[in-house]
Design an enzyme around this catalytic site. Structure first.
Site, PDB file in Angstrom:
ATOM      1  CG  ASP A 177     -13.390  -0.355 -19.319  1.00  0.00           C
ATOM      2  OD1 ASP A 177     -13.336  -1.496 -18.854  1.00  0.00           O
ATOM      3  OD2 ASP A 177     -13.989  -0.067 -20.374  1.00  0.00           O
ATOM      4  CG  ASP A 179     -12.605  -4.984 -23.065  1.00  0.00           C
ATOM      5  OD1 ASP A 179     -12.213  -5.710 -23.978  1.00  0.00           O
ATOM      6  OD2 ASP A 179     -12.613  -5.328 -21.855  1.00  0.00           O
ATOM      7  CD  GLU A 186     -15.874  -3.177 -25.465  1.00  0.00           C
ATOM      8  OE1 GLU A 186     -15.999  -4.120 -24.636  1.00  0.00           O
ATOM      9  OE2 GLU A 186     -15.887  -1.980 -25.142  1.00  0.00           O
TER      10      GLU A 186
END
Length: 378
Positions: A177, A179, A186
């Site tokens: 992933d 973020d 984020e």
């Protein structure tokens, strides 16, 4: 993929080419050059000539329902041991469905079958969507050319190449992933702060990552709050991004071992592509934001990257590389990462939400991505 082998297929292909070119290219190169290039390179006589004289092969791109969504084609260059992809064109209604990625995976398999070392293509320098797509599939710019094609028209292109990964027994694929995993932030929250709704966006993000909200609905709501931001916001957001400790070292170590690295994100290509370029990552899948007249509309420009799409990307990249899932590594922190974490041979919850920690076979609680190697190498 449906091969074009008959005269009827060639006629269908020429008709489809005219439709697709006139949907997309006039805005980039003008209607006059579009008309000229369709006649010279995409017309029925041109297709027949390429197939008869230059051993071109063409395929229709089909969706899962068997509907024709576009076409692709090219030919083997024996002198360079590469496949030249001359065309990957999709109907406007079919863009954003990751079909181009499927086409490229098809070509990887074809190259492997034929013992070809690489594939390459040309892409107009102003075709930003195409360039981002190819970069996300492991292509790199190796040259830039301006080619006169007659009647005063010029093709101003990048040449992009992708090596066909060798099948090695110790190869691995790491998928992360972005973020709060690859980076400390984020991105959607950074954009929310720029829009003056940072706290509201961050609260929705947190609840979605804990699995308390439907991810797609939560993303749609947050993106709606960004309407009216100028597109320069992507530059400002990227300037605030910092890589998680050990992130760049993990990527470089993976490459030293001959492994590949991909990222999947509910964030946005407009920032993710810069992160990927800075880190030297091989594959990228993310959402796209709609921008009209230099401003965000508050809408997405393509289907949402869901937990299922993340899992699909992991499987697609592994298949393309010839790496079994048991030799794949997946890391993430949010609920939408759980399916890929469970599918990979080594699934790691990285500084994750409780629900993810409970589901994952392995967990890292320290914000240092190099700790993943301790798990991978054990």
């Amino acid at each position: 993929m449906r091969a074009v082998k008959t005269a009827a297929g060639q006629e269908e292909l020429a008709s489809l080419a005219s439709q697709i070119w006139n949907e997309y290219w006039p805005a980039l190169i003008g209607q006059d050059q579009t008309n000229y290039m369709v006649e010279r390179f995409q017309s029925l006589p041109a297709i027949q000539r390429d197939m008869a004289e230059h051993a071109y092969e063409y395929w229709f791109v089909m969706d899962e329902d068997g509907q024709t969504c576009g076409y692709t084609g090219g030919h083997v260059e024996p002198e360079t041991n590469r496949f030249f992809i001359s065309k990957i064109y999709l109907k406007s209604s079919c863009r954003g469905r990751h079909l181009a990625a499927d086409v490229i995976s098809f070509y990887v398999g074809l190259c492997r079958e034929r013992g070809l070392a690489a594939m390459y293509l040309t892409v107009n320098k102003h075709n930003e969507l195409g360039i981002r797509c190819y970069r996300g599939r492991g292509f790199a710019v190796i040259d830039a050319v301006e080619t006169s094609i007659g009647e005063g028209f010029v093709m101003d292109d990048y040449i992009m190449e992708k090596e066909v990964p060798a099948l090695t027994p110790d190869a691995r694929l790491i998928v992360m992933d972005i973020d709060s995993t690859l980076i400390n932030q984020e991105v959607i929250d950074l954009l929310g702060e720029e829009a003056g709704v940072g706290e509201k966006v961050a609260d929705i993000t947190e609840r979605a990552m804990r699995g308390e909200l439907d991810f797609a609905a939560a993303l749609t709501e947050r993106v709606g709050l960004l309407a009216g931001l100028d597109e320069d916001v992507f530059d400002r957001a990227y300037e605030r991004v910092t890589f998680t400790e050990g992130a760049l070292e993990l990527v470089s170590t993976a490459h030293e071992r001959g492994w590949k690295v991909g990222v999947v994100s509910g964030g946005f290509h407009e920032v993710a592509d810069r992160i990927v370029a800075a880190a030297g990552i091989d594959f990228c899948l993310a959402n796209r934001l709609e921008v009209v007249d230099g401003e965000l509309t508050g809408k997405l420009a393509a289907p949402i990257v869901t937990k299922d799409r993340k899992l699909e990307a992991l499987k697609d990249w592994a298949s393309e590389l010839g790496i079994p899932l048991k030799r794949c590594v997946a890391l993430g922190d949010g609920a939408n990462d759980i399916p890929m974490i469970l599918a990979a041979g080594t699934g790691i919850a990285f500084c994750a939400k409780p629900r993810v920690r409970e589901a994952a076979p392995y967990a890292i609680e320290e914000r240092d991505l190099m700790r993943a190697l301790d798990i991978i190498d054990q």
